[in-house]
Scaffold this motif. Structure first.
Motif, PDB file in Angstrom:
ATOM      1  N   SER A  81      41.681  39.265  37.539  1.00  0.00           N
ATOM      2  CA  SER A  81      40.400  38.569  37.597  1.00  0.00           C
ATOM      3  C   SER A  81      40.088  37.987  36.230  1.00  0.00           C
ATOM      4  N   GLN A  82      39.372  36.855  36.236  1.00  0.00           N
ATOM      5  CA  GLN A  82      38.998  36.201  35.002  1.00  0.00           C
ATOM      6  C   GLN A  82      37.515  35.878  35.045  1.00  0.00           C
ATOM      7  N   SER A  83      36.899  35.970  33.875  1.00  0.00           N
ATOM      8  CA  SER A  83      35.487  35.634  33.802  1.00  0.00           C
ATOM      9  C   SER A  83      35.173  34.965  32.467  1.00  0.00           C
ATOM     10  N   PRO A  84      34.188  34.061  32.444  1.00  0.00           N
ATOM     11  CA  PRO A  84      33.526  33.518  33.629  1.00  0.00           C
ATOM     12  C   PRO A  84      34.447  32.566  34.372  1.00  0.00           C
ATOM     13  N   SER A  85      34.063  32.151  35.564  1.00  0.00           N
ATOM     14  CA  SER A  85      34.877  31.192  36.294  1.00  0.00           C
ATOM     15  C   SER A  85      34.665  29.790  35.732  1.00  0.00           C
ATOM     16  N   CYS A  88      40.117  38.322  30.641  1.00  0.00           N
ATOM     17  CA  CYS A  88      41.130  38.533  31.671  1.00  0.00           C
ATOM     18  C   CYS A  88      41.196  40.025  31.964  1.00  0.00           C
ATOM     19  N   ASP A  89      41.094  40.373  33.228  1.00  0.00           N
ATOM     20  CA  ASP A  89      41.034  41.779  33.619  1.00  0.00           C
ATOM     21  C   ASP A  89      42.120  42.066  34.655  1.00  0.00           C
ATOM     22  N   TYR A 107      41.710  27.665  31.503  1.00  0.00           N
ATOM     23  CA  TYR A 107      42.458  28.705  30.797  1.00  0.00           C
ATOM     24  C   TYR A 107      42.883  29.758  31.818  1.00  0.00           C
ATOM     25  N   LEU A 108      44.185  29.944  31.920  1.00  0.00           N
ATOM     26  CA  LEU A 108      44.760  30.819  32.935  1.00  0.00           C
ATOM     27  C   LEU A 108      45.390  32.042  32.286  1.00  0.00           C
ATOM     28  N   PRO A 114      42.557  33.342  38.644  1.00  0.00           N
ATOM     29  CA  PRO A 114      41.950  32.099  39.128  1.00  0.00           C
ATOM     30  C   PRO A 114      41.581  31.124  38.025  1.00  0.00           C
ATOM     31  N   GLY A 115      41.562  31.588  36.783  1.00  0.00           N
ATOM     32  CA  GLY A 115      41.283  30.700  35.668  1.00  0.00           C
ATOM     33  C   GLY A 115      39.814  30.613  35.295  1.00  0.00           C
TER      34      GLY A 115
END
Lengths: 112, 117
Positions: free
Chosen positions: A5-9, A23-24, A90-91, A105-106
């Motif tokens: 998972s990534q934040s924020p979207s 990035c988690d 950013y991925l 999801p980036g």
């Protein structure tokens, strides 16, 4: 992407501000990568973490970019004094050593 | 240095027809080759990979790719295209000799696949 998972979207910021992207990954992935996808271009490697080894920072475009990975899990990518050319997706990707990389999801960054 | 070329920015195909998305590569050692797909506002999804073994690799959603060492190619194929296959496709390579380089992938610039009724 499975397991990341990534934040924020999405992140909109003003030129000159600092941003932090997160990035988690799920546990068990020893390798973690950051890539940047700019409009109309492919993916550009930024940085790589593998276990407790020193990170491979060879893709970072300038000293305004830095990243860390705490406890072998969560990673943050920091961009200082953002510029308009930093606007991109950013991925984050994870994988076990030498195996397939699985992408999150980036984070879509827009610098005004 | 490793590199990947996707010579077509866009490929158009009618639903039900076969599709091919082209990819050629350059590495010093043996290549590890990957295809990823990206749907709008989504991350990359892994489709398939070639590491060693059979040159024809089968992956997700009915896709396959053929490794051709003499032509340094790894074209993505599907016998019968679906409208839902419309997306951005990326080919990527890693050099098997690049053990010190963090195993980072080098990506092509992507090919937009458009499948029409």
């Amino acid at each position: 992407g499975a397991g990341v998972s990534q934040s924020p979207s999405n992140k909109v910021t003003e030129k000159g501000k600092d941003v932090e992207l997160r990035c988690d990954p799920i546990s068990g992935h020893t390798a973690l990568y950051w890539y940047r996808q700019s409009l109309g271009q492919g993916l550009e490697f930024l940085i790589y973490f593998q276990g407790n080894s020193a990170p491979d920072k060879s893709g970072l475009p300038s000293d305004r970019f830095s990243a860390e990975r705490t406890g072998g899990s969560v990673s943050t990518l920091t961009i200082q004094r953002t510029q308009q050319e930093d606007s991109a997706v950013y991925l984050c990707a994870v994988g076990r050593y030498q195996e397939t990389q699985y992408f999150g999801p980036g984070t879509r960054l827009l610098v005004l | 240095a490793q590199s990947v070329a996707q010579p077509e920015d866009q490929v158009n195909v009618a639903e039900g027809n076969p599709l091919t998305v082209k990819c050629t590569y350059s590495v010093s050692g043996n290549p590890y080759l990957f295809w990823y797909v990206q749907y709008p506002n989504r991350g990359l999804q892994f489709l398939l990979k070639y590491i060693t073994g059979d040159n024809l690799v089968k992956g997700s959603y009915g896709f396959e790719a053929e490794f051709n060492k003499s032509q340094t190619s790894f074209h993505l194929k599907k016998p019968s295209a679906l409208v839902s296959d419309s997306a951005l496709y990326f080919c990527a390579v890693r050099d098997s000799q690049d053990t010190g380089g963090g195993n980072k992938l080098t990506f092509g610039t992507g090919t937009q696949l458009k499948v029409e009724l």
